[in-house]
Design a protein around this motif. Structure first.
Motif, PDB file in Angstrom:
ATOM      1  N   ASP A  33       3.614  60.133  39.090  1.00 55.51           N
ATOM      2  CA  ASP A  33       3.208  61.237  38.450  1.00 55.51           C
ATOM      3  C   ASP A  33       3.361  60.971  36.881  1.00 55.51           C
ATOM      4  OD1 ASP A  33       1.929  63.610  38.108  1.00 55.51           O
ATOM      5  OD2 ASP A  33       3.894  64.688  38.338  1.00 55.51           O
ATOM      6  N   VAL A  34       2.869  59.920  36.390  1.00 57.68           N
ATOM      7  CA  VAL A  34       2.923  59.673  34.870  1.00 57.68           C
ATOM      8  C   VAL A  34       1.570  59.771  34.339  1.00 57.68           C
ATOM      9  CG1 VAL A  34       5.170  58.631  35.005  1.00 57.68           C
ATOM     10  CG2 VAL A  34       3.015  57.283  35.332  1.00 57.68           C
ATOM     11  N   LYS A  35       1.392  59.802  33.087  1.00 54.84           N
ATOM     12  CA  LYS A  35      -0.129  59.524  32.342  1.00 54.84           C
ATOM     13  C   LYS A  35      -0.347  58.180  32.107  1.00 54.84           C
ATOM     14  CE  LYS A  35       0.606  63.912  29.967  1.00 54.84           C
ATOM     15  NZ  LYS A  35       0.431  64.549  28.573  1.00 54.84           N
ATOM     16  N   ILE A  36      -1.618  57.862  32.364  1.00 63.85           N
ATOM     17  CA  ILE A  36      -2.142  56.621  32.102  1.00 63.85           C
ATOM     18  C   ILE A  36      -1.530  55.937  30.874  1.00 63.85           C
ATOM     19  CG2 ILE A  36      -4.452  57.142  31.131  1.00 63.85           C
ATOM     20  CD1 ILE A  36      -3.875  54.148  33.269  1.00 63.85           C
ATOM     21  N   GLU A  37      -1.415  56.586  29.742  1.00 58.85           N
ATOM     22  CA  GLU A  37      -1.086  56.021  28.375  1.00 58.85           C
ATOM     23  C   GLU A  37       0.266  55.510  28.229  1.00 58.85           C
ATOM     24  OE1 GLU A  37      -1.617  60.552  28.158  1.00 58.85           O
ATOM     25  OE2 GLU A  37      -3.139  59.025  28.262  1.00 58.85           O
ATOM     26  N   ASN A  38       1.127  55.932  29.467  1.00 62.73           N
ATOM     27  CA  ASN A  38       2.482  55.472  29.751  1.00 62.73           C
ATOM     28  C   ASN A  38       2.675  54.340  30.309  1.00 62.73           C
ATOM     29  OD1 ASN A  38       3.266  57.450  27.588  1.00 62.73           O
ATOM     30  ND2 ASN A  38       3.447  59.007  29.333  1.00 62.73           N
ATOM     31  N   VAL A  39       1.511  53.776  30.978  1.00 59.41           N
ATOM     32  CA  VAL A  39       1.672  52.706  31.913  1.00 59.41           C
ATOM     33  C   VAL A  39       1.473  51.373  31.304  1.00 59.41           C
ATOM     34  CG1 VAL A  39       0.947  51.590  34.332  1.00 59.41           C
ATOM     35  CG2 VAL A  39       1.189  54.222  34.027  1.00 59.41           C
ATOM     36  N   ILE A  40       2.239  50.354  31.312  1.00 57.02           N
ATOM     37  CA  ILE A  40       2.041  49.281  30.748  1.00 57.02           C
ATOM     38  C   ILE A  40       2.167  48.174  31.859  1.00 57.02           C
ATOM     39  CG2 ILE A  40       3.022  47.098  29.336  1.00 57.02           C
ATOM     40  CD1 ILE A  40       4.087  49.336  27.738  1.00 57.02           C
ATOM     41  N   VAL A  41       1.108  47.369  31.982  1.00 59.14           N
ATOM     42  CA  VAL A  41       0.886  46.305  32.903  1.00 59.14           C
ATOM     43  C   VAL A  41       0.653  45.011  32.308  1.00 59.14           C
ATOM     44  CG1 VAL A  41      -0.360  45.569  35.113  1.00 59.14           C
ATOM     45  CG2 VAL A  41      -0.246  47.813  34.772  1.00 59.14           C
ATOM     46  N   GLN A  42       1.570  43.845  32.567  1.00 60.35           N
ATOM     47  CA  GLN A  42       1.302  42.639  32.024  1.00 60.35           C
ATOM     48  C   GLN A  42       1.466  41.493  32.827  1.00 60.35           C
ATOM     49  OE1 GLN A  42       4.489  41.950  29.148  1.00 60.35           O
ATOM     50  NE2 GLN A  42       4.157  39.557  28.976  1.00 60.35           N
ATOM     51  N   ILE A  43       0.278  40.650  32.693  1.00 59.49           N
ATOM     52  CA  ILE A  43       0.334  39.478  33.789  1.00 59.49           C
ATOM     53  C   ILE A  43       1.107  38.345  33.039  1.00 59.49           C
ATOM     54  CG2 ILE A  43      -1.016  37.723  34.683  1.00 59.49           C
ATOM     55  CD1 ILE A  43      -3.319  40.008  34.749  1.00 59.49           C
ATOM     56  N   VAL A  44       1.962  37.656  33.908  1.00 60.85           N
ATOM     57  CA  VAL A  44       2.425  36.566  33.303  1.00 60.85           C
ATOM     58  C   VAL A  44       1.979  35.384  34.331  1.00 60.85           C
ATOM     59  CG1 VAL A  44       4.780  35.339  33.351  1.00 60.85           C
ATOM     60  CG2 VAL A  44       4.639  37.782  33.182  1.00 60.85           C
ATOM     61  N   GLU A  45       1.141  34.585  33.432  1.00 60.60           N
ATOM     62  CA  GLU A  45       0.828  33.476  34.143  1.00 60.60           C
ATOM     63  C   GLU A  45       1.004  32.129  33.969  1.00 60.60           C
ATOM     64  OE1 GLU A  45      -4.440  33.537  35.060  1.00 60.60           O
ATOM     65  OE2 GLU A  45      -3.669  33.238  32.786  1.00 60.60           O
ATOM     66  N   ALA A  46       0.859  31.190  34.990  1.00 56.04           N
ATOM     67  CA  ALA A  46       1.458  29.962  34.839  1.00 56.04           C
ATOM     68  C   ALA A  46       0.514  29.015  35.552  1.00 56.04           C
ATOM     69  CB  ALA A  46       2.832  29.837  35.555  1.00 56.04           C
ATOM     70  N   SER A  47       0.422  27.805  35.018  1.00 54.82           N
ATOM     71  CA  SER A  47      -0.354  26.843  35.902  1.00 54.82           C
ATOM     72  C   SER A  47       0.248  26.477  37.040  1.00 54.82           C
ATOM     73  CB  SER A  47      -0.292  25.438  34.754  1.00 54.82           C
ATOM     74  OG  SER A  47      -0.713  24.362  35.504  1.00 54.82           O
ATOM     75  N   LEU A  48      -0.717  26.326  38.109  1.00 56.97           N
ATOM     76  CA  LEU A  48      -0.074  25.669  39.231  1.00 56.97           C
ATOM     77  C   LEU A  48       0.745  24.761  39.502  1.00 56.97           C
ATOM     78  CD1 LEU A  48      -3.040  26.681  41.830  1.00 56.97           C
ATOM     79  CD2 LEU A  48      -1.232  28.005  41.250  1.00 56.97           C
ATOM     80  N   ASP A  49       0.432  23.766  38.305  1.00 63.43           N
ATOM     81  CA  ASP A  49       1.423  22.557  37.909  1.00 63.43           C
ATOM     82  C   ASP A  49       2.912  22.821  37.652  1.00 63.43           C
ATOM     83  OD1 ASP A  49      -0.822  20.725  38.608  1.00 63.43           O
ATOM     84  OD2 ASP A  49      -1.443  20.754  36.571  1.00 63.43           O
ATOM     85  N   ASP A  50       2.934  24.004  37.173  1.00 60.36           N
ATOM     86  CA  ASP A  50       4.211  24.632  37.104  1.00 60.36           C
ATOM     87  C   ASP A  50       4.962  25.451  37.973  1.00 60.36           C
ATOM     88  OD1 ASP A  50       3.804  23.318  34.581  1.00 60.36           O
ATOM     89  OD2 ASP A  50       3.090  25.410  33.499  1.00 60.36           O
ATOM     90  N   LYS A  51       4.291  25.419  39.295  1.00 54.50           N
ATOM     91  CA  LYS A  51       5.011  26.089  40.538  1.00 54.50           C
ATOM     92  C   LYS A  51       5.440  25.127  41.324  1.00 54.50           C
ATOM     93  CE  LYS A  51       2.938  30.692  39.727  1.00 54.50           C
ATOM     94  NZ  LYS A  51       4.008  31.581  39.860  1.00 54.50           N
ATOM     95  N   MET A  52       6.367  25.656  42.418  1.00 58.05           N
ATOM     96  CA  MET A  52       6.711  24.972  43.353  1.00 58.05           C
ATOM     97  C   MET A  52       6.887  25.899  44.677  1.00 58.05           C
ATOM     98  SD  MET A  52       9.556  21.983  43.968  1.00 58.05           S
ATOM     99  CE  MET A  52       8.599  20.791  43.277  1.00 58.05           C
ATOM    100  N   LYS A  53       6.384  25.505  45.714  1.00 61.31           N
ATOM    101  CA  LYS A  53       6.766  26.338  46.903  1.00 61.31           C
ATOM    102  C   LYS A  53       7.221  25.557  48.216  1.00 61.31           C
ATOM    103  CE  LYS A  53       4.844  29.632  49.975  1.00 61.31           C
ATOM    104  NZ  LYS A  53       3.637  30.673  50.339  1.00 61.31           N
ATOM    105  N   GLY A  54       8.334  25.925  48.708  1.00 63.53           N
ATOM    106  CA  GLY A  54       8.755  25.064  49.830  1.00 63.53           C
ATOM    107  C   GLY A  54       8.932  23.679  49.505  1.00 63.53           C
ATOM    108  N   GLY A  55       9.392  23.403  48.380  1.00 63.58           N
ATOM    109  CA  GLY A  55       9.628  22.177  47.831  1.00 63.58           C
ATOM    110  C   GLY A  55       8.400  21.153  47.368  1.00 63.58           C
ATOM    111  N   GLU A  56       7.320  21.935  47.284  1.00 60.66           N
ATOM    112  CA  GLU A  56       5.942  20.871  47.163  1.00 60.66           C
ATOM    113  C   GLU A  56       5.520  21.630  46.165  1.00 60.66           C
ATOM    114  OE1 GLU A  56       3.549  20.265  50.239  1.00 60.66           O
ATOM    115  OE2 GLU A  56       4.893  20.101  51.777  1.00 60.66           O
TER     116      GLU A  56
END
Length: 72
Positions: A33-56
């Motif tokens: 129950d807040v106003k749209i002008e008070n909401v901040i959404v930020q994407i933190v994006e990384a290359s898939l080469d910079d990610k690892m899941k399950g050791g791969e």
């Protein structure tokens, strides 16, 4: 002032990211129950080469293997 950070692998185009940010903003407005002008959404994006899941690495080597990198 709600501030939401979304971590994404670099897989999505600008329209997809804008759409997601709108949907997240709308969910915050509706549930907190807040106003749209008070909401901040930020994407933190990384290359898939910079990610690892399950050791791969999630980089280009997995894209063609049948595994959907979006499942990160």
């Amino acid at each position: 002032m709600p501030e939401i950070h979304v971590y994404l692998g670099a897989l999505f185009d600008n329209e997809q990211k804008k759409s997601m940010m709108r949907e997240v903003s709308n969910a915050v407005i509706r549930t907190l129950d807040v106003k749209i002008e008070n909401v901040i959404v930020q994407i933190v994006e990384a290359s898939l080469d910079d990610k690892m899941k399950g050791g791969e690495s999630s980089g280009s080597g997995r894209r063609g293997s049948g595994n959907d990198a979006r499942a990160l």
